[in-house]
Scaffold this motif. Structure first.
Motif, PDB file in Angstrom:
ATOM      1  N   MET A  92      -3.159   9.811  -0.773  1.00  0.00           N
ATOM      2  CA  MET A  92      -2.055   9.186  -1.487  1.00  0.00           C
ATOM      3  C   MET A  92      -1.862   7.726  -1.068  1.00  0.00           C
ATOM      4  N   GLY A  93      -1.865   7.516   0.258  1.00  0.00           N
ATOM      5  CA  GLY A  93      -1.637   6.167   0.770  1.00  0.00           C
ATOM      6  C   GLY A  93      -2.693   5.172   0.319  1.00  0.00           C
ATOM      7  N   LEU A  94      -3.936   5.659   0.178  1.00  0.00           N
ATOM      8  CA  LEU A  94      -5.018   4.763  -0.261  1.00  0.00           C
ATOM      9  C   LEU A  94      -4.740   4.230  -1.662  1.00  0.00           C
ATOM     10  N   ILE A  95      -4.312   5.121  -2.562  1.00  0.00           N
ATOM     11  CA  ILE A  95      -4.024   4.705  -3.940  1.00  0.00           C
ATOM     12  C   ILE A  95      -2.814   3.776  -3.933  1.00  0.00           C
ATOM     13  N   GLN A  96      -1.831   4.127  -3.114  1.00  0.00           N
ATOM     14  CA  GLN A  96      -0.620   3.298  -3.022  1.00  0.00           C
ATOM     15  C   GLN A  96      -0.970   1.868  -2.594  1.00  0.00           C
ATOM     16  N   ARG A  97      -1.868   1.750  -1.623  1.00  0.00           N
ATOM     17  CA  ARG A  97      -2.283   0.418  -1.159  1.00  0.00           C
ATOM     18  C   ARG A  97      -2.926  -0.383  -2.288  1.00  0.00           C
ATOM     19  N   VAL A  98      -3.787   0.279  -3.076  1.00  0.00           N
ATOM     20  CA  VAL A  98      -4.486  -0.422  -4.161  1.00  0.00           C
ATOM     21  C   VAL A  98      -3.481  -0.915  -5.203  1.00  0.00           C
ATOM     22  N   VAL A  99      -2.516  -0.072  -5.554  1.00  0.00           N
ATOM     23  CA  VAL A  99      -1.510  -0.456  -6.559  1.00  0.00           C
ATOM     24  C   VAL A  99      -0.678  -1.643  -6.060  1.00  0.00           C
ATOM     25  N   GLU A 100      -0.249  -1.554  -4.801  1.00  0.00           N
ATOM     26  CA  GLU A 100       0.563  -2.634  -4.219  1.00  0.00           C
ATOM     27  C   GLU A 100      -0.218  -3.945  -4.179  1.00  0.00           C
ATOM     28  N   GLU A 101      -1.482  -3.836  -3.856  1.00  0.00           N
ATOM     29  CA  GLU A 101      -2.335  -5.015  -3.750  1.00  0.00           C
ATOM     30  C   GLU A 101      -2.452  -5.748  -5.088  1.00  0.00           C
ATOM     31  N   HIS A 102      -2.250  -4.999  -6.166  1.00  0.00           N
ATOM     32  CA  HIS A 102      -2.344  -5.605  -7.488  1.00  0.00           C
ATOM     33  C   HIS A 102      -0.976  -5.996  -8.047  1.00  0.00           C
ATOM     34  N   GLY A 103      -0.003  -6.194  -7.175  1.00  0.00           N
ATOM     35  CA  GLY A 103       1.251  -6.815  -7.597  1.00  0.00           C
ATOM     36  C   GLY A 103       2.321  -5.872  -8.101  1.00  0.00           C
ATOM     37  N   ILE A 104       2.190  -4.581  -7.804  1.00  0.00           N
ATOM     38  CA  ILE A 104       3.228  -3.620  -8.185  1.00  0.00           C
ATOM     39  C   ILE A 104       3.835  -3.054  -6.903  1.00  0.00           C
ATOM     40  N   ALA A 105       5.167  -3.176  -6.762  1.00  0.00           N
ATOM     41  CA  ALA A 105       5.830  -2.682  -5.547  1.00  0.00           C
ATOM     42  C   ALA A 105       5.799  -1.154  -5.535  1.00  0.00           C
ATOM     43  N   THR A 106       5.502  -0.578  -4.372  1.00  0.00           N
ATOM     44  CA  THR A 106       5.342   0.878  -4.289  1.00  0.00           C
ATOM     45  C   THR A 106       6.187   1.478  -3.168  1.00  0.00           C
ATOM     46  N   ILE A 107       6.540   2.734  -3.351  1.00  0.00           N
ATOM     47  CA  ILE A 107       7.215   3.516  -2.315  1.00  0.00           C
ATOM     48  C   ILE A 107       6.602   4.909  -2.311  1.00  0.00           C
ATOM     49  N   GLY A 108       6.340   5.454  -1.120  1.00  0.00           N
ATOM     50  CA  GLY A 108       5.763   6.786  -1.021  1.00  0.00           C
ATOM     51  C   GLY A 108       6.642   7.713  -0.195  1.00  0.00           C
ATOM     52  N   VAL A 109       6.634   8.984  -0.584  1.00  0.00           N
ATOM     53  CA  VAL A 109       7.268  10.020   0.229  1.00  0.00           C
ATOM     54  C   VAL A 109       6.154  10.688   1.019  1.00  0.00           C
ATOM     55  N   SER A 110       6.305  10.776   2.337  1.00  0.00           N
ATOM     56  CA  SER A 110       5.243  11.349   3.178  1.00  0.00           C
ATOM     57  C   SER A 110       5.710  12.641   3.828  1.00  0.00           C
ATOM     58  N   ILE A 111       4.781  13.598   3.967  1.00  0.00           N
ATOM     59  CA  ILE A 111       5.096  14.789   4.749  1.00  0.00           C
ATOM     60  C   ILE A 111       4.128  14.950   5.929  1.00  0.00           C
ATOM     61  N   VAL A 112       3.195  14.001   6.085  1.00  0.00           N
ATOM     62  CA  VAL A 112       2.319  13.994   7.266  1.00  0.00           C
ATOM     63  C   VAL A 112       2.414  12.598   7.883  1.00  0.00           C
ATOM     64  N   ARG A 113       3.210  12.483   8.947  1.00  0.00           N
ATOM     65  CA  ARG A 113       3.495  11.155   9.498  1.00  0.00           C
ATOM     66  C   ARG A 113       2.226  10.481  10.011  1.00  0.00           C
ATOM     67  N   LYS A 114       1.345  11.278  10.599  1.00  0.00           N
ATOM     68  CA  LYS A 114       0.101  10.723  11.158  1.00  0.00           C
ATOM     69  C   LYS A 114      -0.696   9.981  10.075  1.00  0.00           C
ATOM     70  N   PHE A 115      -0.772  10.573   8.876  1.00  0.00           N
ATOM     71  CA  PHE A 115      -1.535   9.925   7.811  1.00  0.00           C
ATOM     72  C   PHE A 115      -0.906   8.571   7.458  1.00  0.00           C
ATOM     73  N   SER A 116       0.419   8.524   7.393  1.00  0.00           N
ATOM     74  CA  SER A 116       1.095   7.276   7.054  1.00  0.00           C
ATOM     75  C   SER A 116       0.912   6.231   8.153  1.00  0.00           C
ATOM     76  N   GLU A 117       0.936   6.698   9.416  1.00  0.00           N
ATOM     77  CA  GLU A 117       0.762   5.762  10.533  1.00  0.00           C
ATOM     78  C   GLU A 117      -0.614   5.119  10.490  1.00  0.00           C
ATOM     79  N   GLU A 118      -1.621   5.868  10.069  1.00  0.00           N
ATOM     80  CA  GLU A 118      -2.987   5.342  10.093  1.00  0.00           C
ATOM     81  C   GLU A 118      -3.347   4.581   8.824  1.00  0.00           C
ATOM     82  N   VAL A 119      -2.952   5.135   7.682  1.00  0.00           N
ATOM     83  CA  VAL A 119      -3.282   4.478   6.405  1.00  0.00           C
ATOM     84  C   VAL A 119      -2.360   3.279   6.154  1.00  0.00           C
TER      85      VAL A 119
END
Lengths: 86, 207
Positions: free
Chosen positions: A1-28
């Motif tokens: 999820m975070g990978l796609i979120q990064r790509v969208v944000e990089e192209h000028g769209i503000a993003t927000i994600g809900v996470s249920i695995v903190r480790k994944f969010s910390e790394e991605v």
């Protein structure tokens, strides 16, 4: 999820994600994240608990509107099945 | 939820996003073999159900999963208040229209493709194909992974300006060789569609 979120944000769209695995969010390191320590498959909460879903969304949108730097992970204080939602 | 897992590293470059760190932890094997696809799917579902019943086991398993790690993060400021913004919902919970092709569960590396979901869809037109988390509860109320009704209510309440015509369903648990196509092909395709629809903000939800 975070990978796609990064790509969208990089192209000028503000993003927000809900996470249920903190480790994944910390790394991605997605641009903005609210984290809930809840079981997998329940990022918005329990079936039919509309106020619980709204609480998560309101927290997510609050971070979306107020974050001034990238990579914030906000831990939401809600305990699984131990909260009352307005 | 087991999105962005990675078996091999180093081949993906992201411009302006800093360097990718490698994490050399033991790979958590959450996959069946191709030869035992049926048994593998059953095994995956049983493990997923176990993680819902005992969340601490799931957390423990996640600690062993290899992810991609980044040193820097892209950032786009909100260009307008949310009450005037055009919002799209993107999930990795395996949600798609019933009439659409389900995600491919036989490939142990996952299915990196996505499904378009019209934002006016009724919840009974939607379903979930995903063996790597227990979606029993989400099958009863899809809003817990794909809050489509909550977002429509927030538009009615003027908290959100409007919803984009198209929302998007991916499945998580994308591994190995599919990571590159997920990012370079499918995520890029979604970006182009978001731009076409004039989307200002995107909300992401996992499975």
């Amino acid at each position: 999820m975070g990978l796609i979120q990064r790509v969208v944000e990089e192209h000028g769209i503000a993003t927000i994600g809900v996470s249920i695995v903190r480790k994944f969010s910390e790394e991605v390191r997605p641009p903005r994240t609210v984290f809930v320590k809840w079981p997998y498959g329940h990022p918005l909460g329990e079936p039919g608990h509309v106020n619980q879903h709204r609480a998560v969304l309101e927290n997510a949108f609050d971070l979306l509107e107020t974050a001034s730097e990238p990579g914030i992970i906000r831990d939401l204080p809600y305990k699984w099945k131990r909260e009352t939602y307005g | 939820m087991f999105s962005y897992l990675l078996d091999t590293h180093g081949s993906i470059k992201f411009p302006n996003q800093g360097k990718i760190r490698e994490n050399n932890k033991n790979n958590f094997n959450f996959r069946g073999t191709a030869a035992m696809a049926g048994v593998g799917r059953l095994k995956n579902r049983l493990i997923a159900a176990l993680f819902t019943r005992f969340p601490s086991l799931g957390t423990k398993a996640a600690q062993k999963v290899e992810t991609m790690a980044f040193d820097a993060t892209p950032f786009t400021r909100m260009s307008k208040p949310l009450s005037e913004a055009n919002l799209a919902l993107i999930t990795t919970a395996g949600v798609h229209l019933r009439q659409d092709t389900p995600f491919d569960m036989s490939d142990p590396d996952g299915d990196p493709t996505f499904r378009v979901i019209n934002s006016g869809a009724r919840v009974d037109e939607l379903m979930i194909t995903h063996d790597y988390y227990d979606h029993t509860d989400a099958d009863r109320d899809i809003n817990i992974v794909f809050p489509i009704e909550r977002l429509r209510e927030l538009v009615s309440g003027k908290r959100i300006g409007r919803l984009a015509p198209r929302f998007y369903g991916f499945m998580g648990h994308i591994q190995g060789r599919h990571i590159k196509s997920l990012v370079d092909t499918y995520a890029a395709r979604v970006v182009a569609m978001l731009k076409e629809d004039g989307v200002d903000v995107a909300l992401f939800t996992p499975g």
